[in-house]
Enzyme design. Structure first.
Site, PDB file in Angstrom:
ATOM      1  N   LYS A 219       0.833  -1.201   0.000  1.00 31.70           N
ATOM      2  CA  LYS A 219       0.000   0.000   0.000  1.00 31.70           C
ATOM      3  C   LYS A 219       0.872   1.258   0.000  1.00 31.70           C
ATOM      4  CE  LYS A 219      -3.885   0.116   2.286  1.00 31.70           C
ATOM      5  NZ  LYS A 219      -4.922   0.192   3.341  1.00 31.70           N
ATOM      6  N   GLU A 225      10.254  -5.780   4.099  1.00 34.26           N
ATOM      7  CA  GLU A 225      10.508  -7.079   3.476  1.00 34.26           C
ATOM      8  C   GLU A 225      10.102  -7.065   2.001  1.00 34.26           C
ATOM      9  OE1 GLU A 225       8.733  -8.081   7.640  1.00 34.26           O
ATOM     10  OE2 GLU A 225       8.509  -6.529   6.115  1.00 34.26           O
ATOM     11  N   GLY A 286      -5.441  -5.106   5.255  1.00 37.01           N
ATOM     12  CA  GLY A 286      -4.572  -6.032   4.547  1.00 37.01           C
ATOM     13  C   GLY A 286      -5.087  -7.457   4.528  1.00 37.01           C
ATOM     14  N   ARG A 287      -5.535  -7.953   5.683  1.00 37.25           N
ATOM     15  CA  ARG A 287      -5.975  -9.351   5.761  1.00 37.25           C
ATOM     16  C   ARG A 287      -7.345  -9.558   5.125  1.00 37.25           C
ATOM     17  NH1 ARG A 287      -5.548  -6.809  10.430  1.00 37.25           N
ATOM     18  NH2 ARG A 287      -7.308  -6.511  11.848  1.00 37.25           N
ATOM     19  N   GLU A 373      -5.056 -11.917  13.847  1.00 26.42           N
ATOM     20  CA  GLU A 373      -4.656 -10.517  13.763  1.00 26.42           C
ATOM     21  C   GLU A 373      -5.836  -9.603  14.059  1.00 26.42           C
ATOM     22  OE1 GLU A 373      -1.316  -8.935  11.011  1.00 26.42           O
ATOM     23  OE2 GLU A 373      -3.179  -8.424   9.971  1.00 26.42           O
ATOM     24  N   HIS A 404      -3.124 -37.866  10.660  1.00 24.61           N
ATOM     25  CA  HIS A 404      -1.860 -38.545  10.936  1.00 24.61           C
ATOM     26  C   HIS A 404      -0.829 -37.588  11.517  1.00 24.61           C
ATOM     27  CE1 HIS A 404      -3.165 -42.241   8.889  1.00 24.61           C
ATOM     28  NE2 HIS A 404      -3.837 -41.407   8.103  1.00 24.61           N
ATOM     29  N   LYS A 529       8.405  -4.463  14.497  1.00 24.73           N
ATOM     30  CA  LYS A 529       8.949  -3.734  13.348  1.00 24.73           C
ATOM     31  C   LYS A 529       9.891  -2.625  13.807  1.00 24.73           C
ATOM     32  CE  LYS A 529       4.975  -4.269  10.222  1.00 24.73           C
ATOM     33  NZ  LYS A 529       3.950  -3.510   9.461  1.00 24.73           N
TER      34      LYS A 529
END
Length: 568
Positions: A219, A225, A286-287, A373, A404, A529
């Protein structure tokens, strides 16, 4: 009045204590009551006959418990909060923003007059959607090509968090769908999120830079990153062309890098053509952004805009169900109330998401972010510490793989409420001659069996009657009484993927509304951050000028010194 001061809250605490102590309320007894079970089912069906059936009869509830939960929702003003979200009120109060991800999937011509700015918002949404359709059609048709004229067939989506998890889940969900598979033939979509250089190497090692388009998603175009990965990928593109004698960096970048961002100046400075920047709005968290350009650009490049329109239509279908269906028939509302019941009142701290579909292998990871979040908060929306447990630890894997792995703990260790998700049809039907059932029926046999095994368990008496040696009997006892819900859908196509996404997005919102917290901010990700910037500065100065480590606690300093000393 605060949530925990309401008489309904106290009544639910009392009910929870009864469920924990009264053997008559064990699920093996509750599930023998056919009238109770019939009353604990909700369903939704589209005009085309696609079904969503939610059976929550294996939850530790009775009809009376559910009525208490619906009453609690009424007393905290749930419907008013839901309507505020729908109409565009700034319910994300800590950031002063509306929450309108549902607007991203509204069709053209939709009546959004409930929002005073609805007409303008819808026009903006479809302006971007039209731009995405036009651009992705040009790339897919070969009208828009790379710097040397080759068709762009590889798409590397560079982003992290909501810019990666949501689109990656949808990508995996559609890979085996017949229509999506046909549309994606000859194309490759990859996701580059981790700043670990290994991720970049594995993502790009077998791709041809001349046939690769980078989609940088940020954005602000400043996410540390993402931007380091973007610069690394851009260099990889330029180096690939340089090796073939093509060195016009500006021309190469304009043909091989596009962006999803609101920071147009920074994108242009990076070398991206302004026409190839796709925007979104601050009312898209964002999510919750997979239905925006964040997800629709890369997914349309891979699967076509037509396929992704069906995905958006599926999400919109559930939006309408969530906003309009009566609460007692409302699938996201029921799931949200059960989440509140299991975590706040019964004290279960975890929740498993168990899709009996390999195509949904990345769905639990996406919903993990959406839910944790959103609702992993310590204070209510007014900043007061929460006096009760809120938020769950979400995890999951596709069945039968998870059986399993961690089902041992679910059956004989901790109680982990679970959501089972299954489909009536397989994306890829396989039936072998001589086998008693098809491969899909074998999968679904487990889908139907596991919830009953968790609910009923196996008593010591039943184990003894099976002739198990006494020394082993306790090892083979299953306590049962482990709650779960089962969601059965018709088939997993693009429409259903959109439905499933919206169901769980809205479930998260329901729980946040009931708890009275803000499900749409995420201040908890900020502190790490800030501290990482300090570490980054130290690493830079130590590597380049030999500066001593300082300004950290003794433990961190010692680890940093060991890290920096390696290889000297």
């Amino acid at each position: 009045m605060k949530l925990n001061e309401l008489p309904q809250f106290t009544a639910l605490e009392t009910a929870a204590a009864c469920f924990k102590a009264d053997e008559k309320l064990h699920l093996r007894n509750l599930c023998s009551d056919s009238s109770r079970c019939a009353g604990l089912v909700a369903s939704h069906e589209t005009e085309s006959g696609a079904k969503v059936i939610l059976d929550y009869s294996r939850q530790q509830v009775t009809g009376e418990t559910m009525e208490l939960l619906f009453d609690l929702a009424d007393k905290v003003g749930f419907t008013a909060r839901r309507d505020q979200m729908r109409s565009g009120a700034k319910i994300n109060s800590t950031e002063g923003r509306a929450v309108l991800h549902h607007a991203l999937r509204m069709p053209k011509g939709y009546d959004y007059s409930i929002n005073a700015e609805g007409k303008e918002i819808l026009a903006q949404v479809h302006e971007v959607r039209d731009k995405i359709e036009a651009f992705t059609n040009k790339v897919r048709s070969g009208e828009f090509v790379g710097a040397t004229g080759k068709q762009l067939k590889n798409f590397v989506c560079i982003g992290i968090g909501g810019s990666q998890l949501g689109p990656e889940f949808v990508n995996e969900a559609l890979r085996a769908d017949a229509a999506a598979a046909r549309a994606s033939e000859g194309r490759t979509l990859r996701f580059l999120a981790n700043v670990d250089p290994v991720d970049f190497e594995l993502c790009t090692r077998d791709l041809d830079p001349e046939e690769t388009l980078l989609v940088v998603i940020s954005k602000t175009f400043t996410t540390a990153e993402t931007m380091l990965n973007a610069r690394t990928a851009k260099k990889w593109i330029l180096d690939g062309f340089a090796a073939k004698g093509v060195t016009d960096a500006k021309a190469i970048t304009s043909k091989h890098v596009i962006a999803v961002s609101t920071a147009i100046d920074l994108c242009v400075e990076f070398g991206i053509d302004e026409e190839n920047i796709f925007g979104f709005w601050n009312w898209v968290g964002g999510r919750y952004s997979v239905c925006s350009a964040v997800g629709i650009v890369p997914l349309s490049l891979q699967y076509s805009y037509d396929v992704m329109s069906s995905f958006l239509d599926g999400a919109h279908d559930i939006d309408e169900h969530f906003f309009n269906a009566p609460l007692r028939e409302n699938i996201p509302v029921i799931l949200g109330l059960l989440g509140v019941w299991n975590s706040t009142f019964l004290g279960y701290e975890t929740r498993a998401l168990l899709p009996y579909s390999q195509a949904l292998k990345r769905f639990p990871a996406h919903i993990q972010q959406v839910d944790m979040e959103s609702n992993g908060k310590r204070v209510d929306i007014e900043g007061n510490p929460l006096p009760f447990q809120a938020g769950e630890i979400n995890f999951g894997e596709p069945g039968t793989n998870g059986q399993h792995s961690f089902y041992q703990l679910m059956h004989q260790g901790r109680v982990v409420p679970a959501d089972f998700i299954g489909f009536m049809e397989s994306q890829v039907p396989v039936s072998l001659e001589g086998e008693p059932v098809s491969n899909h029926d074998e999968l679904m046999s487990n889908f139907f069996a596991q919830p009953d095994a968790l609910a009923y368990g196996k008593t010591l008496n039943e184990v003894a009657q099976e002739g198990v040696p006494e020394v082993l009997r306790q090892h083979k006892v299953f306590a049962g009484n482990r709650p779960s819900s089962s969601m059965l859908m018709t088939r997993l196509d693009a429409f259903a993927v959109g439905q499933l996404l919206a169901i769980y997005e809205h479930r998260t919102a329901v729980q946040g509304f009931i708890w009275g917290l803000n499900s749409f901010d995420q201040w908890g990700v900020e502190l790490g951050k800030v501290l990482a910037k300090q570490v980054r500065a130290q690493l830079s100065s130590s590597r380049k000028s030999g500066a001593h480590v300082q300004g950290f606690n003794s433990s961190t300093s010692a680890l940093l010194e060991a890290y920096l000393a390696h290889g000297k």
